[in-house]
Design an enzyme around this catalytic site. Structure first.
Site, mmCIF file in Angstrom:
data_model
loop_
_atom_site.group_PDB
_atom_site.id
_atom_site.type_symbol
_atom_site.label_atom_id
_atom_site.label_comp_id
_atom_site.label_asym_id
_atom_site.label_seq_id
_atom_site.Cartn_x
_atom_site.Cartn_y
_atom_site.Cartn_z
ATOM 1 N N HIS A 47 30.992 -25.954 57.076
ATOM 2 C CA HIS A 47 30.623 -26.946 56.089
ATOM 3 C C HIS A 47 29.852 -26.566 55.370
ATOM 4 C CE1 HIS A 47 29.015 -30.254 54.449
ATOM 5 N NE2 HIS A 47 29.841 -30.830 53.632
ATOM 6 N N GLU A 50 31.142 -24.051 52.511
ATOM 7 C CA GLU A 50 31.594 -24.688 52.090
ATOM 8 C C GLU A 50 31.165 -25.401 50.452
ATOM 9 O OE1 GLU A 50 32.472 -28.915 50.410
ATOM 10 O OE2 GLU A 50 33.338 -28.360 52.436
ATOM 11 N N GLU A 127 22.942 -35.555 53.981
ATOM 12 C CA GLU A 127 24.956 -35.525 54.065
ATOM 13 C C GLU A 127 24.805 -35.843 55.390
ATOM 14 O OE1 GLU A 127 28.548 -34.240 53.002
ATOM 15 O OE2 GLU A 127 27.349 -32.992 53.067
#
Length: 419
Positions: A47, A50, A127
């Site tokens: 992640h 990304e 996040e």
């Protein structure tokens, strides 16, 4: 045939579907890399990569990437799941090549500058914090971790804060070199673009640059054990999630699973919504959904309810499960959900972006193109008996797992569902 898989010598695959009635082209680069590819020390790296792909290349800054995409009137984005990472653009057909060039640049030439990394670590840490502060997200994340305990499928997609803080440029590059290989990657191109043009562009911008390593994701299966995880927080709502075994991605009889979910908890006409919310007023949010992975699957139920009615709502869900196990779906009910499934598939055919994802995933994990007519035929073949087979497979109370987030409770959710 207007959709097919094109194989390159490198091992890279292109799945293409031409849609002459639209002006858009959706391009997705899917890599079979996600949290399942990680270990305890690097959980979260898929992640994080990304995120970092958009933070600058040897010839473009982070601002240049988004500014050029915006200047084309296009969209660029990405997502990471447990088993795949997808980078995609959606643009007017005349700018498809521009988008491919930009994607190729950040996929193969990202610098992963340490200064940019340190800034993006703060974004990802926020996040993670946001997810932990969102009760339903936390409940479902805890459910997955408990259900897949001992399996890489149990790792969270976001990873943990300590890992994120420790990532270095070399860690990201090493991971990409070992995982982003041609045989582990599919380019999905859907929209107003010919097969010849799509093949030419993918050859120029991806096949010539992709890493030729031999890594390819392997199937992972898991047998869960009864478990219950409880997280006490001073919340005004109880959050409960329940997991049962389900079918893997591409399994036979998967359409019967979708029919079951649609009838049981997949929409406003479903049994859970009607019985638990509409008739009993016990919840605002109650639903079910299957998650299909390469080699495994899980069927999840979520409930958000008042702490005073938590036990009653849970017993109501258990009662609906027992009704299913005893009686299955009625003839009229099955006819209704089959129409729903057909409608969903028909509407999805009008979106180049939706088809890009569906075609890409099929090519990535099943090495086959998505056949719409075949799916409709499979829906027509669903019977009450085929759905009952799925019911008996899924609702195994010896393999059920529960997760709870909310105020302290004096009962065990697992015991209510299991016994």
């Amino acid at each position: 045939m207007d959709n097919k898989i094109i194989y390159f010598d490198s091992g890279l695959k292109l799945i293409h579907k031409q849609m002459q009635g639209v002006r858009s082209v959706a391009i997705g680069v899917m890599v079979a890399v996600g949290s399942v590819s990680e270990n305890e020390q690097n959980n979260g790296i898929s992640h994080f990569i990304e995120h970092m792909m958009f933070k600058g290349t040897s010839k473009r800054s982070a601002f240049d990437i988004v500014c050029e995409i915006d200047g084309l009137g296009a969209q660029v984005n990405a997502y990471t799941s447990k088993q795949s990472t997808c980078y995609y653009t959606i643009s007017v057909d005349e700018y498809a090549e521009n988008c491919m060039e930009i994607m190729s640049d950040f996929l193969f030439n990202s610098t992963f500058d340490q200064v940019e990394m340190d800034k993006e670590k703060g974004v990802v840490l926020e996040e993670i914090a946001m997810s932990e502060d969102t009760p339903d997200d936390l409940c479902l994340e805890n459910l997955a971790s408990a259900y897949y305990k001992g399996s890489n499928l149990g790792y969270t997609i976001l990873g943990n804060a300590e890992n994120i803080r420790n990532f270095k440029t070399a860690d990201l590059k090493d991971y990409i070199n070992s995982r982003y290989s041609a045989g582990n990657m599919v380019v999905s191109v859907v929209g107003n673009i010919s097969e010849q043009k799509a093949t030419e562009l993918v050859s120029n911008y991806f096949d010539k640059n992709v890493f030729k390593g031999g890594y390819k994701m392997q199937k992972q299966s898991h047998t869960p054990k009864c478990d219950s995880v409880v997280t006490v927080k001073p919340l005004e709502q109880s959050n409960i999630a329940i997991a049962f075994p389900s079918l893997e991605f591409g399994a036979q009889n998967y359409m019967s699973l979708l029919a079951l979910n649609s009838a049981f908890g997949g929409g406003m006409s479903s049994r859970l919504f009607q019985e638990v919310r509409e008739k009993s007023g016990l919840a605002y949010n109650v639903y079910s959904y299957p998650s299909a992975y390469y080699g495994d699957g899980v069927f999840s139920i979520y409930l958000g309810t008042n702490p005073k009615t938590t036990e009653q709502a849970l017993r109501s869900i258990k009662q609906e499960i027992i009704k299913l196990k005893n009686n299955g779906l009625g003839e009229d009910e099955l006819a209704r959900v089959k129409k729903q499934l057909k409608g969903n598939y028909a509407l999805s055919q009008e979106s180049s972006a939706a088809l890009m994802r569906v075609y890409g995933r099929n090519a990535l994990f099943l090495d086959e193109y998505f056949d719409f007519d075949q799916k409709i035929a499979e829906i027509d073949q669903i019977t009450q008996d085929s759905v009952m087979d799925i019911i008996n497979y899924i609702f195994d109370f010896d393999k059920v797992v529960t997760s709870y987030v909310g105020k302290e409770i004096n009962f065990d959710p697992l015991k209510i569902i299991k016994d």
